[in-house]
Design a protein around this motif. Sequence first.
Motif, PDB file in Angstrom:
ATOM      1  N   VAL A   3       0.861  -1.181   0.000  1.00  0.00           N
ATOM      2  CA  VAL A   3       0.000   0.000   0.000  1.00  0.00           C
ATOM      3  C   VAL A   3       0.896   1.229   0.000  1.00  0.00           C
ATOM      4  O   VAL A   3       1.737   1.386   0.886  1.00  0.00           O
ATOM      5  N   PHE A   4       0.706   2.087  -1.000  1.00  0.00           N
ATOM      6  CA  PHE A   4       1.514   3.290  -1.115  1.00  0.00           C
ATOM      7  C   PHE A   4       0.937   4.438  -0.300  1.00  0.00           C
ATOM      8  O   PHE A   4      -0.277   4.604  -0.209  1.00  0.00           O
ATOM      9  N   THR A   5       1.827   5.233   0.252  1.00  0.00           N
ATOM     10  CA  THR A   5       1.499   6.566   0.721  1.00  0.00           C
ATOM     11  C   THR A   5       1.971   7.514  -0.377  1.00  0.00           C
ATOM     12  O   THR A   5       2.685   7.093  -1.306  1.00  0.00           O
ATOM     13  N   LYS A   6       1.623   8.768  -0.283  1.00  0.00           N
ATOM     14  CA  LYS A   6       2.085   9.724  -1.294  1.00  0.00           C
ATOM     15  C   LYS A   6       3.615   9.742  -1.351  1.00  0.00           C
ATOM     16  O   LYS A   6       4.207   9.680  -2.428  1.00  0.00           O
ATOM     17  N   LYS A   7       4.260   9.785  -0.194  1.00  0.00           N
ATOM     18  CA  LYS A   7       5.725   9.844  -0.141  1.00  0.00           C
ATOM     19  C   LYS A   7       6.358   8.564  -0.667  1.00  0.00           C
ATOM     20  O   LYS A   7       7.336   8.614  -1.433  1.00  0.00           O
ATOM     21  N   SER A   8       5.827   7.404  -0.295  1.00  0.00           N
ATOM     22  CA  SER A   8       6.423   6.143  -0.765  1.00  0.00           C
ATOM     23  C   SER A   8       6.224   5.981  -2.272  1.00  0.00           C
ATOM     24  O   SER A   8       7.086   5.441  -2.963  1.00  0.00           O
ATOM     25  N   LEU A   9       5.092   6.474  -2.806  1.00  0.00           N
ATOM     26  CA  LEU A   9       4.863   6.420  -4.249  1.00  0.00           C
ATOM     27  C   LEU A   9       5.848   7.341  -4.965  1.00  0.00           C
ATOM     28  O   LEU A   9       6.432   6.959  -5.978  1.00  0.00           O
ATOM     29  N   GLU A  10       6.041   8.548  -4.429  1.00  0.00           N
ATOM     30  CA  GLU A  10       7.031   9.468  -5.020  1.00  0.00           C
ATOM     31  C   GLU A  10       8.407   8.807  -5.065  1.00  0.00           C
ATOM     32  O   GLU A  10       9.086   8.835  -6.095  1.00  0.00           O
ATOM     33  N   ASN A  11       8.834   8.214  -3.950  1.00  0.00           N
ATOM     34  CA  ASN A  11      10.151   7.563  -3.882  1.00  0.00           C
ATOM     35  C   ASN A  11      10.248   6.400  -4.864  1.00  0.00           C
ATOM     36  O   ASN A  11      11.281   6.202  -5.506  1.00  0.00           O
ATOM     37  N   TYR A  12       9.173   5.638  -4.969  1.00  0.00           N
ATOM     38  CA  TYR A  12       9.148   4.498  -5.895  1.00  0.00           C
ATOM     39  C   TYR A  12       9.306   4.973  -7.331  1.00  0.00           C
ATOM     40  O   TYR A  12      10.099   4.427  -8.103  1.00  0.00           O
ATOM     41  N   LEU A  13       8.576   6.004  -7.718  1.00  0.00           N
ATOM     42  CA  LEU A  13       8.654   6.539  -9.080  1.00  0.00           C
ATOM     43  C   LEU A  13      10.027   7.124  -9.362  1.00  0.00           C
ATOM     44  O   LEU A  13      10.591   6.922 -10.450  1.00  0.00           O
ATOM     45  N   LEU A  14      10.600   7.829  -8.394  1.00  0.00           N
ATOM     46  CA  LEU A  14      11.929   8.424  -8.570  1.00  0.00           C
ATOM     47  C   LEU A  14      13.007   7.353  -8.736  1.00  0.00           C
ATOM     48  O   LEU A  14      13.989   7.566  -9.448  1.00  0.00           O
ATOM     49  N   ILE A  38      -4.395   3.853  -8.058  1.00  0.00           N
ATOM     50  CA  ILE A  38      -3.835   2.631  -7.476  1.00  0.00           C
ATOM     51  C   ILE A  38      -4.761   2.095  -6.385  1.00  0.00           C
ATOM     52  O   ILE A  38      -5.062   0.904  -6.339  1.00  0.00           O
ATOM     53  N   SER A  39      -5.243   2.984  -5.518  1.00  0.00           N
ATOM     54  CA  SER A  39      -6.087   2.535  -4.404  1.00  0.00           C
ATOM     55  C   SER A  39      -7.420   1.970  -4.891  1.00  0.00           C
ATOM     56  O   SER A  39      -7.994   1.086  -4.254  1.00  0.00           O
ATOM     57  N   LYS A  40      -7.938   2.485  -6.027  1.00  0.00           N
ATOM     58  CA  LYS A  40      -9.191   1.970  -6.581  1.00  0.00           C
ATOM     59  C   LYS A  40      -8.992   0.706  -7.415  1.00  0.00           C
ATOM     60  O   LYS A  40      -9.952   0.127  -7.904  1.00  0.00           O
ATOM     61  N   GLY A  41      -7.744   0.301  -7.599  1.00  0.00           N
ATOM     62  CA  GLY A  41      -7.465  -0.895  -8.397  1.00  0.00           C
ATOM     63  C   GLY A  41      -7.503  -0.629  -9.892  1.00  0.00           C
ATOM     64  O   GLY A  41      -7.565  -1.565 -10.691  1.00  0.00           O
TER      65      GLY A  41
END
Length: 180
Positions: A3-14, A38-41
């Motif tokens: 499950v992503f948070t905004k910050k973890s998604l940013e880090n993942y994309l970077l 992502i959260s809605k599938g």
Amino acid sequence: MFVFTKKSLENYLLKFNIPIDKWGLGSAKTINHLLKEISKGETKFLIENGNLIREVSALSIVVTYKNLKLKEEYQEFNDGRTRKRKMEASVAEKIDKSDKNLNDAVKRGIKEELNITIGIDQISELKSVSKFRESTSYPGLMSRVTLHRFHVDLKNDQFNPEGYVEIQDDKKTYFIWIEN
């Protein structure tokens, strides 16, 4: 499932060198839009040859009434930005985890975007296509989109000659009729 948070998604994309600094500018969506998908599938990630790929299944629905075709005129984000999309379809809707089948997804999409309840007898399935390209919504992110194409013909009591407006939390989408 992660499950992503905004910050973890940013880090993942970077980590994959996705230029998220371009998001939320011009006609591009924001990181919050992707997080919601992502959260809605609606969106899944794959890694192919070390590259991040966004995978989406979507509906491409042509809506007609007699000799008219519905067209998305433009979208207006709450921050004042507008975007015009070049779509063959009248309505584009991502398939999410709540959809039991494609016909139910079409009915949900028409209800959400146009506020019209349609019957199964109004839906015709067309050939599906797959596209692989850089996302226009998320610059720098490659996307594989499977478009399930459908046609919906409206009845007299569903037709609004002035068009339709979909109001969402983050934007409004305006639809108009054109000669088919």
